[in-house]
Design an enzyme around this catalytic site. Structure first.
Site, PDB file in Angstrom:
ATOM      1  CG  HIS A   1       4.750  79.202  33.496  1.00  0.00           C
ATOM      2  ND1 HIS A   1       3.677  79.341  33.906  1.00  0.00           N
ATOM      3  CD2 HIS A   1       5.287  79.485  34.055  1.00  0.00           C
ATOM      4  CE1 HIS A   1       4.434  79.570  35.185  1.00  0.00           C
ATOM      5  NE2 HIS A   1       5.090  80.068  35.244  1.00  0.00           N
TER       6      HIS A   1
ATOM      7  CG  ASP B   1       0.640  78.523  33.957  1.00  0.00           C
ATOM      8  OD1 ASP B   1       0.997  77.815  33.103  1.00  0.00           O
ATOM      9  OD2 ASP B   1       0.611  79.464  33.225  1.00  0.00           O
TER      10      ASP B   1
ATOM     11  N   GLY C   1       9.526  82.698  40.508  1.00  0.00           N
ATOM     12  CA  GLY C   1       9.416  82.402  41.594  1.00  0.00           C
ATOM     13  C   GLY C   1       8.747  81.328  41.660  1.00  0.00           C
TER      14      GLY C   1
ATOM     15  CB  SER D   1       5.458  80.387  38.767  1.00  0.00           C
ATOM     16  OG  SER D   1       5.081  81.270  37.947  1.00  0.00           O
TER      17      SER D   1
ATOM     18  CB  SER E   1      -1.146  81.817  35.350  1.00  0.00           C
ATOM     19  OG  SER E   1      -0.862  81.860  34.425  1.00  0.00           O
TER      20      SER E   1
END
Length: 364
Positions: free
Chosen positions: A223, A245, A323, A325, A340
């Protein structure tokens, strides 16, 4: 996810970040194989706080877990057709749930506690299929609790009332194969604005450094790579989201160490990829919450973000926030997952071995 049970999966390694300082554990506390001092200290601090045990007991527990995960790796192939679930108990020892008494005997001969399952893999898979056949409801998730031999349907308070009611009613018809839990808030990806790797007004955390034999890349959250074409470290070259993801960023920085930064100037070497196991204590590094630790709560979790469903995720209690991720989930020197998202007090991670396999990459 390419497994009949969609059970224990994961792994990988190597990342960029900066740090949260924590003092080294006392000299009386035994070392933990594969753990840097900083990661060991954070993991031990988390365990002593959450479980009320001594630092020495926490260190011994982490070492026991490491050995138990290796034992499960050996036993898994011997009982593969009859394995329903696996986890580590409160003492760090391995436990499997199996379909037959013969498989239980095989597991116990190898030093693994075995329980004959009340619900078979086929029954759990059938229950999952019925729930997943319903219209997707954002801010819900569905995963396996191997210790309880149940599916867990988690419904966030942000879920639409009508959809939540239909899911709850469907779950009730499936009896005790499904447990319903209601949590505050909702499920969301962990990408917003800030520093770390930046581009297009968004921020993520750099993930695992990998290579194809000639070029370095960063294995990150899909993402993130799907939303931003150009990062300060290089361009996004692929994204798989939703469904999965994971994504890939070409690393043009000239720096691609096989280590996770611990936010105090030190790093944790990542030497291998391995399986996540329910009950295992793990840590994660990310650019917002930095170094945090927790426990693997569930595997093969389907999370219904507002942007779409992602399946096969690892659910943990390690703190993450916007942030984080793309940041790394790991157990000592073994890499485990890519950050994720979050919701209901839990965090969700993409298993890294699946992403490594999809891209044909190797860890640096």
């Amino acid at each position: 996810m390419n497994t009949s049970r969609k059970s224990a999966i994961t792994a990988a390694a190597g990342a960029l970040a900066l740090g949260l300082f924590a003092p080294a554990a006392s000299a009386s506390v035994p070392g933990i194989e594969g753990y840097s001092d900083v990661v060991a200290d954070e993991a031990i601090t988390t365990l002593t706080s959450e479980r009320g045990i001594s630092e020495t007991a926490a260190a011994n527990l982490l070492q026991t877990q490491q050995e138990s995960v290796e034992t499960l790796d050996e036993v898994r192939s011997a009982i593969a057709g009859d394995l329903v679930g696996e986890h580590l108990d409160a003492t760090g020892k391995p436990v499997v749930t199996v379909a037959t008494q013969a498989a239980a005997v095989t597991a116990e001969a190898a030093g693994v506690t075995a329980e004959v399952a009340e619900h078979t893999t086929e029954q759990l898979d059938a229950a999952r299929a019925k729930l997943e056949s319903l219209p997707t409801v954002a801010h819900t998730s569905l995963g396996l609790d191997p210790a309880a031999n149940q599916l867990v349907l988690t419904i966030g308070e942000k879920a639409a009332d009508d959809g939540a009611r239909k899911l709850t009613a469907a779950a009730a018809k499936l009896g005790d194969t499904v447990r319903v839990e209601h949590v505050a808030g909702g499920m969301q990806q962990s990408i917003y604005n800030g520093e770390a790797i930046t581009g297009g007004g968004s921020r993520c955390s750099a993930g695992f450094n990998v290579n194809d034999g000639s070029q370095n890349y960063i294995l990150d959250a899909g993402h993130c790579t799907g939303a931003v074409s150009q990062w300060n470290v290089g361009p996004s070259v692929d994204a798989s989201f939703p469904g999965n993801d994971y994504g890939l960023i070409r690393n043009d920085t000239g720096s691609a160490p096989g280590a996770v930064t611990l936010w105090n100037g030190s790093t944790q070497d990542i030497r291998s990829a391995g399986n996540a196991t329910v009950g295992q204590d793990i840590c994660k590094s990310g650019s917002t919450t930095q170094l945090t630790c927790g426990t693997v709560q569930a595997l093969d979790v389907t999370v219904n973000y507002a942007e779409g469903a992602v399946d096969g995720l690892i659910q943990t209690s390690a703190a993450v926030d916007s942030g984080d991720s793309g940041g790394c989930l790991f157990s000592g020197s073994t890499g485990v997952g890519i950050t994720s998202g979050m919701g209901g007090g839990s965090s969700y991670f993409q298993p890294v071995t699946e992403a490594l396999s999809a891209y044909g990459m190797s860890l640096n």
